[in-house]
Design a protein around this motif. Structure first.
Motif, short mmCIF file in Angstrom:
data_model
loop_
_atom_site.label_atom_id
_atom_site.label_comp_id
_atom_site.label_asym_id
_atom_site.label_seq_id
_atom_site.Cartn_x
_atom_site.Cartn_y
_atom_site.Cartn_z
N GLU A 83 5.63 -32.13 -24.90
CA GLU A 83 4.26 -31.79 -25.08
C GLU A 83 3.62 -32.10 -26.22
OE1 GLU A 83 4.42 -27.36 -24.56
OE2 GLU A 83 5.70 -27.09 -26.44
N ARG A 342 7.55 -16.54 -18.17
CA ARG A 342 6.67 -17.82 -18.94
C ARG A 342 5.53 -18.39 -17.99
NH1 ARG A 342 11.07 -20.37 -19.47
NH2 ARG A 342 11.71 -19.39 -21.54
N GLN A 343 5.86 -18.42 -16.71
CA GLN A 343 4.90 -19.28 -16.05
C GLN A 343 3.68 -18.51 -15.89
OE1 GLN A 343 7.11 -19.60 -12.47
NE2 GLN A 343 8.19 -21.66 -12.92
N GLU A 346 1.57 -19.05 -18.93
CA GLU A 346 0.89 -20.24 -18.98
C GLU A 346 -0.40 -20.41 -18.07
OE1 GLU A 346 4.13 -22.76 -18.02
OE2 GLU A 346 4.84 -22.99 -19.91
N ARG A 347 -0.29 -19.58 -16.67
CA ARG A 347 -1.38 -19.66 -15.93
C ARG A 347 -2.42 -18.48 -16.16
NH1 ARG A 347 -1.80 -15.86 -11.71
NH2 ARG A 347 0.36 -15.28 -11.94
#
Length: 377
Positions: A83, A342-343, A346-347
């Motif tokens: 990233e 974690r997801q 990030e959302r």
């Protein structure tokens, strides 16, 4: 790692014990003075002394916090995640981790030019830089740190690349050693002191990231390793971020704190309660009950990971109601994430504050929310 944590933790605990003893003695003196009807007391210690102890303990606690935060760079050994990365971040991590070896051997010199973000895995970069710094330190004898230096230089490379130099004023390498420095299992260290894999692994990691690592050295004149990294797509130069004062809310707000650790909830309440009205609950069930009671909360500090109904569950159920309170959540994280967590982070667009938090970050996050709510009124 244990050494780096135990040093500050030692004086944190010692200073807090001394400060508590001082406060206890002050309280005892005041009690005795009150019983004797005295209006003034000769205190055994000064408030300035106690304040100094607490400030030093706070500094030590912040060092421990930063060390634990730095562990995120080596916590994802099973996956590579490329990233856009500010190369200074994994470099500073590595410097912090190598500090105990560097300080006794050389002066550290940092030269950070304005460079674009690189396209890499921050965890892998942290491993590479740490290895290079430790090798640089081991090339310099202990006991004469002022006469030696280790320099890290972040600079722009050819178009599409960023360069990171790690240089030392150590013993250098002969041509025969230099030609084999990246070979697996090649080492000049004594038996039991090195496997000869460190630089080979560094070379492999950097090449897999689309970069390169080279070395130049002269016997008796020191060594410089240069890491070349590709820039991130559409990357722009990174600048040193100015330290902005925390925006403090002018009006008194209504704040909900949700955390399954009562001591954390009480700590937040003490910080926020100086300026705002605070309600504290210690589980997701009670949080939902309070949030559905109609109380007009201006901000909600919510622990992400809780047993039973998690902070994520609370947020999702509140968001389904569509009353806008979900937008006022500030998530408090402990740094240990499941894949779902974690997801989730990030959302969602909400603010996030890591434990252990500091007072300024709490006021800053709250100030942003209350400032935004004032602007929408």
């Amino acid at each position: 790692m244990g050494h780096e944590i135990n040093n500050p933790l030692t004086y944190v605990m010692a200073n807090l014990a001394s400060a508590m003893e001082s406060v206890s003695r002050l309280g005892a003196e005041l009690t005795r003075a009150g019983e004797r009807g005295l209006s003034s007391v000769a205190w055994p210690v000064t408030l300035q002394d106690t304040e100094a102890l607490l400030k030093e303990a706070q500094e030590g606690a912040m060092r421990v916090r930063n060390i634990v935060r730095d562990l995120k760079f080596i916590s994802r050994q099973d996956e590579e995640r490329r990233e856009a990365v500010d190369v200074r971040q994994p470099l500073d991590f590595s410097i912090n981790m190598a500090a105990s070896q560097l300080r006794h051997r050389a002066r550290l010199i940092k030269k950070y030019d304005s460079v674009p973000l690189v396209f890499a895995d921050g965890s892998r970069l942290g491993q590479v830089f740490l290895n290079l710094l430790v090798n640089a330190a081991q090339a310099i004898p202990e006991g004469n740190a002022e006469e030696h230096h280790i320099t890290v230089w972040v600079r722009a490379g050819p178009p599409g690349s960023v360069l990171v130099d790690v240089s030392d004023s150590g013993c250098g390498m002969a041509p025969a050693v230099l030609s084999r420095v990246f070979d697996p299992f090649f080492t000049t260290k004594p038996v039991g002191k090195g496997t000869g894999l460190g630089l080979s692994i560094c070379h492999s990691l950097i090449r897999k990231l689309g970069g390169d690592i080279t070395v130049r050295s002269e016997l008796g004149q020191g060594t410089t390793f240069t890491v070349t990294l590709p820039t991130a797509p559409d990357a722009v130069p990174t600048q040193a971020a100015p330290v902005a004062p925390a925006p403090h809310a002018e009006r008194r707000g209504q704040v909900l704190v949700i955390d399954d650790e009562p001591a954390v909830g009480r700590s937040l309440a003490r910080i926020i309660g100086m300026r705002h009205r605070v309600t504290v609950v210690n589980n997701g069930e009670d949080a939902l009950a309070v949030l559905t009671s109609g109380a007009p909360f201006d901000a909600v500090f919510c622990d992400l990971m809780m047993p039973g109904i998690s902070g994520m569950d609370v947020y999702e159920r509140v968001r389904e109601r569509g009353d806008g309170i979900a937008e006022r959540f500030i998530f408090i994280t402990g740094g240990s994430y499941t894949t779902r967590a974690r997801q989730f982070l990030e959302r969602v667009p909400n603010l996030q504050i890591e434990k252990p938090f500091d007072v300024e970050s709490i006021h800053q996050g709250l100030g942003q929310l209350l400032g935004a709510s004032r602007g929408s009124e």
